[in-house]
Design a protein around this motif. Structure first.
Motif, short mmCIF file in Angstrom:
data_model
loop_
_atom_site.label_atom_id
_atom_site.label_comp_id
_atom_site.label_asym_id
_atom_site.label_seq_id
_atom_site.Cartn_x
_atom_site.Cartn_y
_atom_site.Cartn_z
N UNK A 109 0.40 -0.89 -0.16
CA UNK A 109 0.35 0.27 0.30
C UNK A 109 0.76 1.05 -0.33
N UNK A 110 1.66 0.84 0.80
CA UNK A 110 3.44 2.07 1.22
C UNK A 110 2.96 2.58 -0.84
N UNK A 111 3.87 1.60 -1.31
CA UNK A 111 4.70 2.04 -2.86
C UNK A 111 2.78 2.26 -3.65
N UNK A 112 1.91 2.00 -3.37
CA UNK A 112 0.88 2.51 -4.51
C UNK A 112 1.41 4.02 -4.23
N UNK A 113 0.84 4.25 -2.54
CA UNK A 113 0.38 5.21 -2.60
C UNK A 113 1.46 6.36 -3.06
N UNK A 138 -7.27 8.27 -0.85
CA UNK A 138 -8.71 8.07 0.47
C UNK A 138 -8.72 6.31 1.28
N UNK A 139 -8.68 5.78 -0.02
CA UNK A 139 -8.70 4.41 0.52
C UNK A 139 -7.96 3.95 1.15
N UNK A 140 -6.92 4.42 0.82
CA UNK A 140 -4.83 3.52 0.47
C UNK A 140 -5.24 4.06 1.97
N UNK A 141 -4.95 5.59 2.14
CA UNK A 141 -5.07 6.13 3.73
C UNK A 141 -5.88 6.51 4.72
N UNK A 146 -5.31 3.14 9.64
CA UNK A 146 -5.78 2.07 10.54
C UNK A 146 -5.00 0.94 10.83
N UNK A 147 -4.33 0.84 9.83
CA UNK A 147 -3.10 -0.27 10.17
C UNK A 147 -1.57 0.30 11.63
#
Length: 162
Positions: A109-113, A138-141, A146-147
């Motif tokens: 998710x970090x790489x995608x963001x 929005x959903x990545x953040x 949450x994680x």
């Protein structure tokens, strides 16, 4: 379909499955909260960008991800819905958040963001103020924040920072 083993046909099938599961997680939160999501590896594969794009994520040029297949409408839609499904699975059950963390979800998710925000800057520099990746960001953040609530999630963030 760049980055998908099986090409466009497999991507379309996976997209249909993701959209169906997303409907279930939107409408039946209480019914699915006790179930462990069984396919985070598939979801992460759907948003994992091809290794050929890794250098683009690290490049200083904001336009570097733009020539790729990243901007294709079907790719953007699938990424957005996949990230939303990941978010919703973690929202309904802490055990899903733990499973996502253990499968490398924080890094993916970090790489995608990183790539998506760089693409947004590149689009803005070209004068394109579309909201192409708004929901993806929005959903990545939301998912990453949450994680970070979990100790394992924070450890994963720190491990990826080095």
């Amino acid at each position: 379909s760049d980055g998908f083993v099986g090409g466009i046909v497999r991507m379309k099938v996976l997209h249909l499955l993701i959209r169906t599961q997303l409907l279930l997680y939107r409408r039946f939160e209480k019914d699915v909260q006790s179930l462990k999501y069984p396919a985070f590896d598939v979801l992460l594969e759907c948003i994992r960008l091809p290794s050929s794009w890794k250098s683009k994520a690290e490049a200083q040029d904001n336009a570097s991800p733009l020539p790729s297949g990243l901007l294709q409408e079907t790719r953007v839609e699938m990424m957005t819905q996949t990230v939303e499904l990941i978010f919703r699975t973690c929202l309904v059950s802490p055990m899903n958040a733990g499973e996502l963390i253990s499968q490398g979800g924080v890094r993916t998710l970090s790489v995608l963001l990183q790539i998506v925000t760089r693409a947004l800057r590149g689009l803005a520099e070209k004068g394109d103020l579309s909201r192409k990746f708004g929901r993806t960001v929005q959903y990545t953040l939301r998912t990453l924040s949450g994680l970070s609530f979990y100790e394992e999630g924070r450890e994963s963030f720190l491990a990826n920072d080095s």
